[in-house]
Structure formats: structure tokens, C-alpha cells
Design a protein around this motif. Structure first.
Motif, PDB file in Angstrom:
ATOM      1  N   VAL A 159       0.887  -1.271  -0.148  1.00 58.69           N
ATOM      2  CA  VAL A 159      -0.081   0.034   0.128  1.00 58.69           C
ATOM      3  C   VAL A 159       0.729   1.245   0.067  1.00 58.69           C
ATOM      4  O   VAL A 159       1.833   1.251   0.458  1.00 58.69           O
ATOM      5  CB  VAL A 159      -1.044   0.041   1.290  1.00 58.69           C
ATOM      6  CG1 VAL A 159      -1.457   1.319   1.394  1.00 58.69           C
ATOM      7  CG2 VAL A 159      -1.937  -1.186   1.170  1.00 58.69           C
ATOM      8  N   SER A 160       0.263   2.454  -0.473  1.00 59.12           N
ATOM      9  CA  SER A 160       1.027   3.630  -0.610  1.00 59.12           C
ATOM     10  C   SER A 160       1.765   4.152   0.739  1.00 59.12           C
ATOM     11  O   SER A 160       1.240   3.632   1.878  1.00 59.12           O
ATOM     12  CB  SER A 160       0.313   4.732  -0.964  1.00 59.12           C
ATOM     13  OG  SER A 160       0.764   6.280  -0.732  1.00 59.12           O
ATOM     14  N   LEU A 416     -11.402  -4.890   1.510  1.00 55.78           N
ATOM     15  CA  LEU A 416     -11.598  -3.535   0.893  1.00 55.78           C
ATOM     16  C   LEU A 416     -10.459  -2.818   0.221  1.00 55.78           C
ATOM     17  O   LEU A 416     -10.713  -2.119  -0.584  1.00 55.78           O
ATOM     18  CB  LEU A 416     -11.810  -2.791   2.245  1.00 55.78           C
ATOM     19  CG  LEU A 416     -12.154  -1.607   2.365  1.00 55.78           C
ATOM     20  CD1 LEU A 416     -13.416  -1.036   1.679  1.00 55.78           C
ATOM     21  CD2 LEU A 416     -12.019  -0.659   3.834  1.00 55.78           C
ATOM     22  N   LEU A 417      -9.164  -3.158   0.573  1.00 53.69           N
ATOM     23  CA  LEU A 417      -8.054  -2.062   0.147  1.00 53.69           C
ATOM     24  C   LEU A 417      -8.024  -2.534  -1.505  1.00 53.69           C
ATOM     25  O   LEU A 417      -7.747  -1.995  -2.302  1.00 53.69           O
ATOM     26  CB  LEU A 417      -6.822  -2.524   0.608  1.00 53.69           C
ATOM     27  CG  LEU A 417      -6.771  -1.877   2.136  1.00 53.69           C
ATOM     28  CD1 LEU A 417      -5.407  -2.343   2.627  1.00 53.69           C
ATOM     29  CD2 LEU A 417      -6.623  -0.480   2.159  1.00 53.69           C
ATOM     30  N   GLU A 418      -7.984  -3.964  -1.414  1.00 53.20           N
ATOM     31  CA  GLU A 418      -8.190  -4.544  -3.108  1.00 53.20           C
ATOM     32  C   GLU A 418      -9.303  -3.757  -3.883  1.00 53.20           C
ATOM     33  O   GLU A 418      -9.118  -3.527  -5.065  1.00 53.20           O
ATOM     34  CB  GLU A 418      -8.234  -6.002  -3.158  1.00 53.20           C
ATOM     35  CG  GLU A 418      -6.869  -6.610  -2.344  1.00 53.20           C
ATOM     36  CD  GLU A 418      -7.022  -7.885  -2.245  1.00 53.20           C
ATOM     37  OE1 GLU A 418      -7.895  -8.598  -2.782  1.00 53.20           O
ATOM     38  OE2 GLU A 418      -5.989  -8.901  -1.949  1.00 53.20           O
ATOM     39  N   ARG A 419     -10.429  -3.697  -3.191  1.00 59.75           N
ATOM     40  CA  ARG A 419     -11.731  -3.225  -3.840  1.00 59.75           C
ATOM     41  C   ARG A 419     -11.637  -1.745  -4.337  1.00 59.75           C
ATOM     42  O   ARG A 419     -11.844  -1.345  -5.368  1.00 59.75           O
ATOM     43  CB  ARG A 419     -12.760  -3.574  -2.935  1.00 59.75           C
ATOM     44  CG  ARG A 419     -14.159  -3.088  -3.826  1.00 59.75           C
ATOM     45  CD  ARG A 419     -15.391  -3.512  -2.863  1.00 59.75           C
ATOM     46  NE  ARG A 419     -16.748  -3.192  -3.568  1.00 59.75           N
ATOM     47  CZ  ARG A 419     -17.360  -3.953  -4.248  1.00 59.75           C
ATOM     48  NH1 ARG A 419     -16.686  -5.104  -4.436  1.00 59.75           N
ATOM     49  NH2 ARG A 419     -18.506  -3.589  -4.878  1.00 59.75           N
ATOM     50  N   LEU A 420     -10.840  -1.072  -3.197  1.00 58.53           N
ATOM     51  CA  LEU A 420     -10.584   0.240  -3.350  1.00 58.53           C
ATOM     52  C   LEU A 420      -9.396   0.800  -4.460  1.00 58.53           C
ATOM     53  O   LEU A 420      -9.388   1.984  -4.853  1.00 58.53           O
ATOM     54  CB  LEU A 420     -10.287   1.064  -2.207  1.00 58.53           C
ATOM     55  CG  LEU A 420     -11.321   0.970  -1.030  1.00 58.53           C
ATOM     56  CD1 LEU A 420     -10.983   1.672   0.090  1.00 58.53           C
ATOM     57  CD2 LEU A 420     -12.560   1.861  -1.709  1.00 58.53           C
ATOM     58  N   GLY A 421      -8.644  -0.397  -4.761  1.00 60.24           N
ATOM     59  CA  GLY A 421      -7.539  -0.196  -5.681  1.00 60.24           C
ATOM     60  C   GLY A 421      -6.315   0.357  -5.065  1.00 60.24           C
ATOM     61  O   GLY A 421      -5.720   1.197  -5.672  1.00 60.24           O
ATOM     62  N   LEU A 422      -6.236   0.186  -3.847  1.00 60.48           N
ATOM     63  CA  LEU A 422      -4.991   0.877  -2.985  1.00 60.48           C
ATOM     64  C   LEU A 422      -3.805  -0.057  -2.913  1.00 60.48           C
ATOM     65  O   LEU A 422      -3.087   0.371  -2.358  1.00 60.48           O
ATOM     66  CB  LEU A 422      -5.558   1.233  -1.826  1.00 60.48           C
ATOM     67  CG  LEU A 422      -6.707   2.397  -1.367  1.00 60.48           C
ATOM     68  CD1 LEU A 422      -7.128   2.573  -0.223  1.00 60.48           C
ATOM     69  CD2 LEU A 422      -6.157   3.651  -2.107  1.00 60.48           C
ATOM     70  N   THR A 423      -3.924  -1.335  -3.527  1.00 59.48           N
ATOM     71  CA  THR A 423      -2.795  -2.244  -3.467  1.00 59.48           C
ATOM     72  C   THR A 423      -1.758  -1.672  -4.614  1.00 59.48           C
ATOM     73  O   THR A 423      -2.351  -1.230  -5.727  1.00 59.48           O
ATOM     74  CB  THR A 423      -3.115  -3.623  -3.720  1.00 59.48           C
ATOM     75  OG1 THR A 423      -3.713  -3.550  -4.963  1.00 59.48           O
ATOM     76  CG2 THR A 423      -3.752  -4.159  -2.652  1.00 59.48           C
ATOM     77  N   ALA A 424      -0.622  -1.477  -4.251  1.00 56.39           N
ATOM     78  CA  ALA A 424       0.356  -1.086  -5.127  1.00 56.39           C
ATOM     79  C   ALA A 424       0.947  -1.742  -6.184  1.00 56.39           C
ATOM     80  O   ALA A 424       1.854  -1.354  -6.810  1.00 56.39           O
ATOM     81  CB  ALA A 424       1.559  -0.367  -4.310  1.00 56.39           C
ATOM     82  N   ILE A 425       0.304  -2.872  -6.076  1.00 58.49           N
ATOM     83  CA  ILE A 425       0.749  -3.592  -7.357  1.00 58.49           C
ATOM     84  C   ILE A 425       0.272  -3.371  -8.759  1.00 58.49           C
ATOM     85  O   ILE A 425      -1.164  -3.362  -8.944  1.00 58.49           O
ATOM     86  CB  ILE A 425       0.580  -5.078  -7.278  1.00 58.49           C
ATOM     87  CG1 ILE A 425       1.419  -5.753  -5.986  1.00 58.49           C
ATOM     88  CG2 ILE A 425       0.769  -6.027  -8.439  1.00 58.49           C
ATOM     89  CD1 ILE A 425       0.968  -7.204  -5.558  1.00 58.49           C
ATOM     90  N   SER A 426       0.855  -2.608  -9.616  1.00 55.95           N
ATOM     91  CA  SER A 426       0.312  -2.075 -10.853  1.00 55.95           C
ATOM     92  C   SER A 426       0.243  -3.242 -12.001  1.00 55.95           C
ATOM     93  O   SER A 426       0.716  -4.172 -11.820  1.00 55.95           O
ATOM     94  CB  SER A 426       1.024  -1.014 -11.515  1.00 55.95           C
ATOM     95  OG  SER A 426       2.418  -1.559 -11.672  1.00 55.95           O
ATOM     96  N   LYS A 427      -0.540  -2.672 -12.994  1.00 51.97           N
ATOM     97  CA  LYS A 427      -0.815  -3.863 -13.934  1.00 51.97           C
ATOM     98  C   LYS A 427       0.702  -4.179 -14.742  1.00 51.97           C
ATOM     99  O   LYS A 427       0.802  -5.520 -14.864  1.00 51.97           O
ATOM    100  CB  LYS A 427      -1.470  -2.978 -15.310  1.00 51.97           C
ATOM    101  CG  LYS A 427      -3.226  -3.020 -14.971  1.00 51.97           C
ATOM    102  CD  LYS A 427      -3.791  -4.335 -14.911  1.00 51.97           C
ATOM    103  CE  LYS A 427      -5.019  -4.558 -14.395  1.00 51.97           C
ATOM    104  NZ  LYS A 427      -6.076  -3.773 -15.407  1.00 51.97           N
TER     105      LYS A 427
END
Length: 553
Positions: A159-160, A416-427
Motif C-alpha cells: 500500500v502507498s 476492502l483495500l483491493e476493492r478500492l484499488g489501493l494495493t500498489a501492484i500495478s498492471k
């Protein structure tokens, strides 16, 4: 003579029992940590669940979870370890919103929870009819957040850095604020109940708060600066320097409490100074030693805290007092909503360029877990402040809130973090991981094919045909990975850094092995280790620079 012999035997038996309990806790902690990684469950949450399970069976873990044990022995190392990794540059950029949440937010949360408890006791739940001062004491103790499980998950998910600092920074400062407000509420309650002593006005309360708050920070800052500039800078011995930081963590807490200021905030200030000044003054070898030691210390202490929380919880009492716990949960969640969303909105109006994104606010709201500090304050309550019945109710409500936040919020914050797109693993990072995994699997298959042919299990014709397929797959997948790295050169830099770290770790292990075999002298061993650690420190500096550019917002 017989009396002293019996007394000595009793003390020895008690010591052995305590040692056995400690061994069991460490063993369970290692096992739970191993299992929790496989099932992707926060480690601290898993410990609470194991503790709850053990509470139903006879067990040899006979350790009293007292307020003194938590505050004096367990809290200082937890706070010190957390602040060691808190970078001042990131903290400074977000200090305004952190202090707004930690100071104003804790004040506001205390008032909201206290108000709800008071109103509920007068209307909905008659058994919770308490004096306003008692309700405010509960509001203060339950306002202390403890995001240990959340921060560990943040690190795992990448996470950020800003979100991690917002959550952790608020918790570190708000713990000290909550304790100060709790003590002020107890003083007001004692004066109101007994009618003895001077009346406590609002202005006196504010002055007392500032004295304890700023005094604690001052004590920790002075001690942290002295250790960082005198010991860590001038003493080149990793064992002595590590021992000094241990003395600092506990000593700053004890000295601050002796001056009747905040021991928790003293540890916070001392840890920030050591993490940001002392770590820069010392050698890379000492940095590694300090990081490894404090990481282990935090692991042990967290294991004790969360396992004992599960063991001490009396689920049968929860069933009999669900209304009390429900009121406390509603009050805590409502106050958290007002504090997080309300104060961050105000901050955004004042500092638009540093506005906290809405997704961050969702994570901060749901990540506001309660833990060790709240329990310690609840356990410190005695009948001398309020009635025994109120003390029991407050302790029960605190255990209920802590368990809910750990078992419900702690297990759902990841999704919740994954649903919000807050994990830092980009495409691109996901694509890199997919290509590397396919290459790893293909090479493993090729090695197995070679073994089968060498052992005579398959014929030369089958081996040749399948070998051609594997060679083609390896070439194409290598080409796909190369094209991805051309499009995203930062991924290649990360791969190179990680590879160099792995190689340095292998070199360090080889040097230690050579020393153990007697191939090199102690002087040569320490010289080579220092050189290796210097190279690792350079890589860490490069990585921190790259992460700083990515996290700068």
C-alpha cells in the motif's frame, strides 16, 4: 530453615511456570505465523483466534494481562519499533492532518462516545447509567487506535507509503493523547464523586493536557537526540548500540512518567530521533542489527499481547451483555466516521494540495482498530474511581470492541483495500510477475524432463520432441519479458536491485560460513561484513529514492 527452603521452592516453581508460558507463547506464535501466511490471514488476528480457542480448554499459560504489564513492559518496544521505520520526510509532509486526527480527533471522539454512552444509559440501556465523567473516561480509553494488524497488511500488499504513514502516525500520537484525556477524566470523576479537592475547570484541563503532551515529547526528543549523536555516532559496536536503544525505549517511558508527563509520547519522540538521525549516524552493520533486533522484539511482544487478548476474553459474559457491547460499538464506529471524514474534509479545505483522497479515508475509517492501549487503560480502572459494577461494564465493553475490530475489521480490511484499488501492484508489475512465474515453471518442467531422460524413463524420441517444445516456450517467454522491461524500465531496475540484494545476502552468508569454519580471522570477518553491509546500504538508499519518487504526491 525449612520455611526458607519452602519459599525458595515456591518461587522456583512460579519462575518455571512463567518460563513455560513464555516458551508456549513463542512456539504458538511461530506456528500461527507460518499458518497465517499460507491462509492470508493477518497474523495478529490469527493469534487472537487461537487465544479464544485456548480459553475453552485448560492451558499452562498463566500470565495475568494487567495494565502494568501492557503499559510498562509491552507498549514501549512496540511504539519504539514502529517509530524507527517512520521517515520524517513523509511524516512532515502529512503532519498537519496527522496531528488534526490525533489531537482534535481524539478530543472529538472522546466527547462523541462519552455523549452516546451517557444518553444510552439514561434511555435505552438502564444498566449503563453512568456519570458524564465516567462516560468520558470510557470515550478516551476507547479512542486509542492500534493498527498493528492493518500496518502489517499494508506492507504485505504494498500500500502507498502515505496511507501507511497517515494510519500509523495518527495511532502513535493519538495513543498518548488518549492516555492524557483518560487521566484528566479520572481526575474529574474522582473530584466529582468525593467532593474533595479543587474543582477542575476547562482552562486547567487544557493547560494540563499541553503540559503532559509537550512534556512527553520534550523528554523523548532530548534522550533520543543524545543517544543518536553521542552513542550511535561515536560508538562503532553494534551490540552496545543495540543495548543502548533498548535502554532508551524503556528509559524514556519511565523518566517521562516520573516527571508526570506522557511516557508514550516520549517513546514516540525518542524513536523518531533514532530512526531519522541515529540510523544515519551509525554503520550499516549496526543498522541491520537494530532492524533485525527490533523486528524480532515487536514480533514477540505482539504475540504476547494478541494471544493474551484471546485468552482473557470471556465469551460467556459477552452473551449476557450484548446490549452494552452493541452500544459501545455503535458509539465507536459513529465517532470514527465523524472524526475521519469530517476532519479530513476540513483539512482538505485548508490544504487543498495535500487533500486526503476519499479512498484513503475509507481505509483509515475501517483500519481504526483498537488494541493494547485501550485494554491497558480499561484494566487500570478500579473501584476507587467508579463503582465496581461500572468498572466491570467498561472492561467488558472494551474487550468486546477490541475483539470486533480485530476479528471483523482486521479480516476485511484486505479485501476492502483491493476493492478500492489501493494495493500498489500495478498492471505492469502484475504482468512482470506473471512472466517470471511462467519462466520459473517452464524451467522447472525442463529440468524434470532432463531428469526423466537421464534416468531412462522416456525414450530419446520423446525427449527430443518435448525438449523442442520447452525450448520454444522458453525463448518466447524470455522475449515477452524483455519487451515488457523495455516498455517499463523501472521494472528492470527493481529486478536488478532485488537480484543484487539476493547476491549480497549469499555473499554475507558465505563470509559467516568461512568464519565458522576457521578459514578467516575475526578481524577479516568483521571487515568483510562491514564492506558487504555498506554495499547493501547503498542499494537500500537507491531503493528508498525510487520509492520516494513513486510515493511523492
Amino acid at each position: 530453615m525449612d520455611f526458607f527452603a519452602l519459599q525458595g521452592a515456591a518461587e522456583e516453581g512460579s519462575l518455571i511456570q512463567t518460563e513455560l508460558a513464555f516458551v508456549i507463547i513463542l512456539s504458538l506464535s511461530a506456528l500461527v505465523a507460518l499458518v497465517s501466511r499460507r491462509i492470508r490471514l493477518p497474523y495478529t488476528v490469527a493469534l487472537v483466534i487461537v487465544g479464544l480457542a485456548l480459553s475453552f480448554v485448560p492451558n499452562p499459560i498463566d500470565i495475568d494481562l494487567s495494565s502494568e504489564l501492557i503499559l510498562v513492559l509491552l507498549v514501549p518496544p512496540l511504539i519504539f519499533e514502529a517509530t524507527l521505520n517512520l521517515r520524517w520526510e513523509v511524516l512532515r509532509r502529512n503532519l498537519a492532518v496527522i496531528l488534526l486526527l490525533a489531537i482534535v480527533g481524539t478530543f472529538l471522539g472522546t466527547l462523541i462516545v462519552g455523549g452516546i454512552i451517557t444518553v444510552a444509559g439514561q434511555t435505552l440501556v438502564p444498566e449503563l447509567d453512568v456519570a458524564p465523567a465516567a462516560a468520558l473516561a470510557f470515550g478516551a480509553l476507547i479512542s486509542a487506535t492500534d493498527p498493528v494488524a492493518v500496518i502489517a497488511l499494508f506492507r504485505d500488499l504494498g500500500v502507498s507509503k502515505r496511507l501507511s504513514v497517515l494510519v500509523e502516525g495518527e495511532s502513535l500520537f493519538n495513543d498518548g493523547v488518549a492516555i492524557v484525556l483518560f487521566n484528566i477524566a479520572l481526575t474529574v470523576g474522582a473530584v466529582t464523586a468525593t467532593g474533595e479537592g479543587e474543582s477542575f475547570t476547562l482552562s486547567q484541563g487544557i493547560v494540563e493536557f499541553l503540559r503532559v503532551f509537550l512534556g512527553g515529547l520534550a523528554v523523548g526528543a532530548v534522550l533520543g537526540y543524545l543517544v543518536s549523536t553521542v552513542i550511535l555516532k561515536n560508538v562503532d559496536d553494534n551490540l552496545i548500540e543495540t543495548a543502548t536503544t533498548v535502554a532508551l525505549a524503556f528509559g524514556s517511558f519511565i523518566l517521562a512518567e516520573q516527571f508526570h508527563v506522557s511516557g508514550v509520547l516520549a517513546v514516540v519522540a525518542a524513536g523518531i530521533f533514532v530512526g531519522n538521525i541515529g540510523m544515519q549516524n551509525t554503520s550499516p552493520t549496526t543498522k541491520i542489527t537494530l532492524n533485525n533486533f527490533w523486528e524480532f522484539a515487536a514480533f514477540v511482544v505482539n504475540s504476547m499481547v494478541f494471544l493474551l487478548i484471546g485468552l482473557e476474553a470471556d465469551l460467556s459474559q459477552f452473551q449476557l451483555n450484548l446490549s452494552l457491547i452493541a452500544v459501545a460499538l455503535v458509539a465507536v464506529l459513529f465517532s470514527r466516521t465523524v472524526v475521519v471524514y469530517g476532519l479530513t474534509w476540513i483539512h482538505g479545505r485548508l490544504q487543498a494540495q495535500r487533500r486526503v483522497p476519499l479512498k484513503y479515508r475509507h481505509a483509515m475509517f475501517w483500519g481504526g482498530l483498537r488494541g493494547a492501549i485501550s485494554l491497558a487503560l480499561a484494566l487500570s480502572l478500579t473501584g476507587s474511581y467508579f463503582s465496581d459494577l461500572i468498572v466491570q461494564e467498561f472492561q467488558l465493553m472494551t474487550f468486546g470492541v477490541v475483539l470486533f475490530t480485530l476479528l471483523v475489521q482486521g479480516t476485511t480490511i484486505g479485501p476492502l483495500l483491493e476493492r478500492l484499488g489501493l494495493t500498489a501492484i500495478s498492471k505492469p508489475q502484475q504482468e512482470q510477475q506473471r512472466h517470471q512465474a511462467l519462466l520459473y515453471a517452464t524451467r522447472a518442467g525442463r529440468r524434470e524432463l532432463d531428469r526423466l531422460y537421464k534416468d531412462g524413463i522416456i525414450s530419446a524420441e520423446i525427449f527430443q520432441a518435448m525438449s523442442n517444445v520447452y525450448s520454444h516456450n522458453l525463448r518466447s517467454r524470455n522475449q515477452e519479458l524483455r519487451e515488457l522491461l523495455v516498455d517499463y524500465p523501472e521494472l528492470e531496475q527493481s529486478m536488478i536491485l532485488q537480484a543484487r540484494k539476493d547476491l549480497l545476502e549469499a555473499e554475507r552468508t558465505a563470509i559467516s560460513d568461512a568464519n565458522q569454519r576457521g578459514l578467516i580471522s575475526e578481524d577479516i570477518y568483521h571487515e568483510l561484513i562491514r564492506e558487504t553491509d555498506d554495499r547493501r546500504a547503498a542499494l537500500d538508499l537507491i531503493e528508498m529514492t525510487m520509492q520516494g519518487r513513486a510515493d511523492k504526491e
